[in-house]
Design a protein around this motif. Structure first.
Motif, PDB file in Angstrom:
ATOM      1  N   MET A 214      39.681  42.669  32.005  1.00  0.00           N
ATOM      2  CA  MET A 214      39.401  43.973  32.602  1.00  0.00           C
ATOM      3  C   MET A 214      37.910  44.231  32.694  1.00  0.00           C
ATOM      4  SD  MET A 214      42.226  46.430  30.792  1.00  0.00           S
ATOM      5  CE  MET A 214      43.984  46.220  31.050  1.00  0.00           C
ATOM      6  N   ALA A 215      37.175  43.876  31.647  1.00  0.00           N
ATOM      7  CA  ALA A 215      35.728  44.114  31.633  1.00  0.00           C
ATOM      8  C   ALA A 215      35.031  43.348  32.743  1.00  0.00           C
ATOM      9  CB  ALA A 215      35.149  43.726  30.270  1.00  0.00           C
ATOM     10  N   ALA A 216      35.586  42.202  33.134  1.00  0.00           N
ATOM     11  CA  ALA A 216      34.977  41.413  34.212  1.00  0.00           C
ATOM     12  C   ALA A 216      35.464  41.854  35.585  1.00  0.00           C
ATOM     13  CB  ALA A 216      35.289  39.926  34.003  1.00  0.00           C
ATOM     14  N   ALA A 217      36.701  42.337  35.679  1.00  0.00           N
ATOM     15  CA  ALA A 217      37.304  42.612  36.988  1.00  0.00           C
ATOM     16  C   ALA A 217      37.095  44.044  37.456  1.00  0.00           C
ATOM     17  CB  ALA A 217      38.807  42.293  36.951  1.00  0.00           C
ATOM     18  N   PHE A 218      37.244  45.015  36.563  1.00  0.00           N
ATOM     19  CA  PHE A 218      37.220  46.411  36.999  1.00  0.00           C
ATOM     20  C   PHE A 218      35.865  46.853  37.560  1.00  0.00           C
ATOM     21  CE2 PHE A 218      41.349  47.188  35.091  1.00  0.00           C
ATOM     22  CZ  PHE A 218      41.862  48.164  35.932  1.00  0.00           C
ATOM     23  N   PRO A 219      34.724  46.457  36.983  1.00  0.00           N
ATOM     24  CA  PRO A 219      33.450  46.870  37.608  1.00  0.00           C
ATOM     25  C   PRO A 219      33.315  46.386  39.045  1.00  0.00           C
ATOM     26  CG  PRO A 219      33.067  46.101  35.372  1.00  0.00           C
ATOM     27  CD  PRO A 219      34.501  45.778  35.694  1.00  0.00           C
ATOM     28  N   VAL A 220      33.794  45.175  39.339  1.00  0.00           N
ATOM     29  CA  VAL A 220      33.699  44.642  40.703  1.00  0.00           C
ATOM     30  C   VAL A 220      34.573  45.450  41.655  1.00  0.00           C
ATOM     31  CG1 VAL A 220      34.082  42.618  42.144  1.00  0.00           C
ATOM     32  CG2 VAL A 220      33.204  42.337  39.819  1.00  0.00           C
ATOM     33  N   THR A 221      35.828  45.679  41.254  1.00  0.00           N
ATOM     34  CA  THR A 221      36.732  46.446  42.111  1.00  0.00           C
ATOM     35  C   THR A 221      36.296  47.898  42.225  1.00  0.00           C
ATOM     36  OG1 THR A 221      38.578  44.994  41.547  1.00  0.00           O
ATOM     37  CG2 THR A 221      39.135  47.156  42.440  1.00  0.00           C
ATOM     38  N   LEU A 222      35.716  48.438  41.148  1.00  0.00           N
ATOM     39  CA  LEU A 222      35.223  49.818  41.215  1.00  0.00           C
ATOM     40  C   LEU A 222      34.102  49.946  42.241  1.00  0.00           C
ATOM     41  CD1 LEU A 222      35.331  52.679  40.114  1.00  0.00           C
ATOM     42  CD2 LEU A 222      33.731  51.996  38.316  1.00  0.00           C
ATOM     43  N   LYS A 223      33.179  48.987  42.261  1.00  0.00           N
ATOM     44  CA  LYS A 223      32.113  49.012  43.271  1.00  0.00           C
ATOM     45  C   LYS A 223      32.691  48.881  44.674  1.00  0.00           C
ATOM     46  CE  LYS A 223      29.396  45.761  41.668  1.00  0.00           C
ATOM     47  NZ  LYS A 223      28.214  44.856  41.583  1.00  0.00           N
ATOM     48  N   LEU A 224      33.655  47.984  44.835  1.00  0.00           N
ATOM     49  CA  LEU A 224      34.289  47.811  46.143  1.00  0.00           C
ATOM     50  C   LEU A 224      34.999  49.090  46.570  1.00  0.00           C
ATOM     51  CD1 LEU A 224      35.170  45.970  48.498  1.00  0.00           C
ATOM     52  CD2 LEU A 224      37.118  45.256  47.079  1.00  0.00           C
ATOM     53  N   THR A 225      35.682  49.738  45.627  1.00  0.00           N
ATOM     54  CA  THR A 225      36.400  50.976  45.942  1.00  0.00           C
ATOM     55  C   THR A 225      35.439  52.095  46.304  1.00  0.00           C
ATOM     56  OG1 THR A 225      38.175  50.343  44.423  1.00  0.00           O
ATOM     57  CG2 THR A 225      38.058  52.659  45.072  1.00  0.00           C
ATOM     58  N   LEU A 226      34.323  52.209  45.574  1.00  0.00           N
ATOM     59  CA  LEU A 226      33.346  53.253  45.879  1.00  0.00           C
ATOM     60  C   LEU A 226      32.747  53.061  47.270  1.00  0.00           C
ATOM     61  CD1 LEU A 226      31.496  53.619  42.443  1.00  0.00           C
ATOM     62  CD2 LEU A 226      33.195  55.160  43.461  1.00  0.00           C
ATOM     63  N   VAL A 227      32.482  51.815  47.635  1.00  0.00           N
ATOM     64  CA  VAL A 227      31.984  51.538  48.984  1.00  0.00           C
ATOM     65  C   VAL A 227      33.025  51.947  50.020  1.00  0.00           C
ATOM     66  CG1 VAL A 227      31.325  49.702  50.589  1.00  0.00           C
ATOM     67  CG2 VAL A 227      30.435  49.684  48.258  1.00  0.00           C
ATOM     68  N   ALA A 228      34.290  51.590  49.774  1.00  0.00           N
ATOM     69  CA  ALA A 228      35.353  51.922  50.711  1.00  0.00           C
ATOM     70  C   ALA A 228      35.547  53.438  50.823  1.00  0.00           C
ATOM     71  CB  ALA A 228      36.662  51.255  50.276  1.00  0.00           C
ATOM     72  N   VAL A 229      35.536  54.145  49.688  1.00  0.00           N
ATOM     73  CA  VAL A 229      35.721  55.600  49.714  1.00  0.00           C
ATOM     74  C   VAL A 229      34.554  56.273  50.425  1.00  0.00           C
ATOM     75  CG1 VAL A 229      35.821  57.660  48.257  1.00  0.00           C
ATOM     76  CG2 VAL A 229      37.188  55.662  47.670  1.00  0.00           C
ATOM     77  N   ALA A 230      33.337  55.792  50.173  1.00  0.00           N
ATOM     78  CA  ALA A 230      32.170  56.372  50.847  1.00  0.00           C
ATOM     79  C   ALA A 230      32.266  56.181  52.367  1.00  0.00           C
ATOM     80  CB  ALA A 230      30.888  55.731  50.315  1.00  0.00           C
ATOM     81  N   LEU A 231      32.670  55.006  52.801  1.00  0.00           N
ATOM     82  CA  LEU A 231      32.793  54.747  54.241  1.00  0.00           C
ATOM     83  C   LEU A 231      33.894  55.606  54.854  1.00  0.00           C
ATOM     84  CD1 LEU A 231      32.431  50.842  54.314  1.00  0.00           C
ATOM     85  CD2 LEU A 231      30.771  52.525  55.101  1.00  0.00           C
ATOM     86  N   GLU A 232      35.038  55.686  54.173  1.00  0.00           N
ATOM     87  CA  GLU A 232      36.144  56.461  54.746  1.00  0.00           C
ATOM     88  C   GLU A 232      35.837  57.953  54.742  1.00  0.00           C
ATOM     89  OE1 GLU A 232      39.983  57.668  52.222  1.00  0.00           O
ATOM     90  OE2 GLU A 232      39.306  55.657  51.737  1.00  0.00           O
ATOM     91  N   ALA A 233      35.116  58.437  53.728  1.00  0.00           N
ATOM     92  CA  ALA A 233      34.802  59.868  53.664  1.00  0.00           C
ATOM     93  C   ALA A 233      33.745  60.244  54.696  1.00  0.00           C
ATOM     94  CB  ALA A 233      34.337  60.234  52.263  1.00  0.00           C
ATOM     95  N   VAL A 234      32.646  59.491  54.736  1.00  0.00           N
ATOM     96  CA  VAL A 234      31.531  59.835  55.632  1.00  0.00           C
ATOM     97  C   VAL A 234      31.940  59.686  57.092  1.00  0.00           C
ATOM     98  CG1 VAL A 234      29.199  59.219  56.356  1.00  0.00           C
ATOM     99  CG2 VAL A 234      29.774  59.284  53.910  1.00  0.00           C
ATOM    100  N   PHE A 235      32.393  58.498  57.459  1.00  0.00           N
ATOM    101  CA  PHE A 235      32.705  58.245  58.869  1.00  0.00           C
ATOM    102  C   PHE A 235      34.015  58.909  59.285  1.00  0.00           C
ATOM    103  CE2 PHE A 235      29.832  54.731  57.831  1.00  0.00           C
ATOM    104  CZ  PHE A 235      28.936  54.824  58.880  1.00  0.00           C
ATOM    105  N   GLY A 236      34.995  58.932  58.379  1.00  0.00           N
ATOM    106  CA  GLY A 236      36.269  59.562  58.721  1.00  0.00           C
ATOM    107  C   GLY A 236      36.128  61.048  58.975  1.00  0.00           C
ATOM    108  N   ILE A 237      35.415  61.746  58.079  1.00  0.00           N
ATOM    109  CA  ILE A 237      35.236  63.195  58.257  1.00  0.00           C
ATOM    110  C   ILE A 237      34.365  63.491  59.470  1.00  0.00           C
ATOM    111  CG2 ILE A 237      34.240  65.263  57.219  1.00  0.00           C
ATOM    112  CD1 ILE A 237      35.106  64.187  54.503  1.00  0.00           C
ATOM    113  N   ALA A 238      33.281  62.712  59.645  1.00  0.00           N
ATOM    114  CA  ALA A 238      32.389  62.947  60.781  1.00  0.00           C
ATOM    115  C   ALA A 238      33.128  62.752  62.108  1.00  0.00           C
ATOM    116  CB  ALA A 238      31.190  62.002  60.698  1.00  0.00           C
ATOM    117  N   LEU A 239      33.873  61.663  62.227  1.00  0.00           N
ATOM    118  CA  LEU A 239      34.621  61.422  63.466  1.00  0.00           C
ATOM    119  C   LEU A 239      35.731  62.457  63.652  1.00  0.00           C
ATOM    120  CD1 LEU A 239      34.918  57.518  63.343  1.00  0.00           C
ATOM    121  CD2 LEU A 239      33.423  58.876  64.805  1.00  0.00           C
TER     122      LEU A 239
END
Length: 307
Positions: free
Chosen positions: A90-115
């Protein structure tokens, strides 16, 4: 507010227990982890009995579950069949997936709401029609298709980014996988924002604000958006847990060793402690994300009060 948080936290307890019990039963009762450990070779009965005793598999299922929950309360998620503690995975996997998820959420929130806002304010016009058609196409395309297509175009043909992510998983390398992970959710956020903005634009409070002579940007930002974003925030909050748990396909395409990779390996090898441990943490993430969404309601709409 404090009483509301305590009540919501207490409501999360039976949900957590029910979810973990269901996961535990599905993983441990529907297969033999010891037999899967040896593959096609039949294990020695004495060796198999010793492994079952060490893994607490020789006990009734309800005792196994109580033993597992007792371990969780002490921060122990057990060990994988190779002897490595699940917490290390978990210590090796969750930080990587958390960063990936934050990038995905930021993209979906910014561009999704704007569009969505741009489409909702221009309802029935060519921009609105084009965005609706585009989002419908994005929703219809499976993630593995869009993932391989974007990897081929931007990673192989154009060379704008690496086709696969390095073990360091730098932020710039996660932009393309984050876009792939967020594409379907981004389309839903766009459509949801568009519908909510279009409906609230005809509300009485918006017409009153316009009649008072308020500038257009203030009417949109201070009145229209705050009320229109409530269902969007609900969707995004629930989507955080779904993105972390649903990153298996994206992580396989871009060779990211995160939660999805570990879950895939655990399911492939019938490594029950790994699967149950990772899914248990994902349940906790999902519950906390929903609690955060509930607390954000009062920020977006002051009329909402938590008793």
């Amino acid at each position: 507010m404090g009483r509301y948080v305590i009540r919501r936290a207490l409501q999360m307890v039976p949900v957590f227990l029910g979810s973990t019990l269901l996961i535990f039963v599905m993983v441990y009762a529907l297969g033999d982890p010891v037999a899967a450990l040896f593959g096609d070779k039949a294990p020695d009965p004495a060796t198999a009995a010793r492994i079952r005793h060490d893994l607490y598999l020789d006990q009734p299922l309800w005792r196994q579950y109580l033993h597992y929950m007792g371990q969780i309360l002490h921060g122990d998620f057990g060990s994988a069949f190779n002897g490595q503690p699940v917490t290390e995975l978990m210590a090796a996997a969750f930080p990587v997936t958390l960063k990936l998820t934050l990038v995905a959420v930021a993209l979906e929130a910014v561009f999704g709401i704007a569009l969505g806002v741009a489409s909702g304010l221009r309802r029935g016009r060519p921009l609105d029609t084009g965005l609706l058609a585009l989002t419908l196409i994005v929703i219809s395309v499976p993630t593995f298709v869009s993932g391989y297509l974007l990897q081929l175009v931007f990673g192989v043909k154009l060379g704008w980014t690496r086709p696969s992510v390095s073990p360091a998983a730098r932020l710039d390398e996660l932009l393309l996988p984050g876009l792939v992970l967020a594409l379907v959710s981004l389309a839903y956020v766009t459509r949801l924002s568009r519908t909510s903005v279009a409906e609230n634009a005809r509300a009485d409070y918006v017409r009153t604000a316009v009649a008072k002579g308020l500038p257009r940007h203030r009417v949109i930002s201070r009145h229209l958006l705050r009320n229109s974003l409530i269902p969007v925030v609900t969707f995004i909050g629930a989507d955080i847990g779904a993105l972390m748990g649903g990153a298996i396909v994206t992580e396989r395409i871009f060779n990211i060793h995160g939660v999805g990779y570990q879950l895939y390996q655990g399911i492939l090898r019938n490594n029950a402690p790994t699967v149950v441990g990772f899914v248990t943490v994902l349940v906790i993430v999902f519950l906390l994300a929903n609690l955060l969404v509930d607390l954000l309601y009062a920020v977006l709409d002051p009329r909402i009060r938590h008793a």
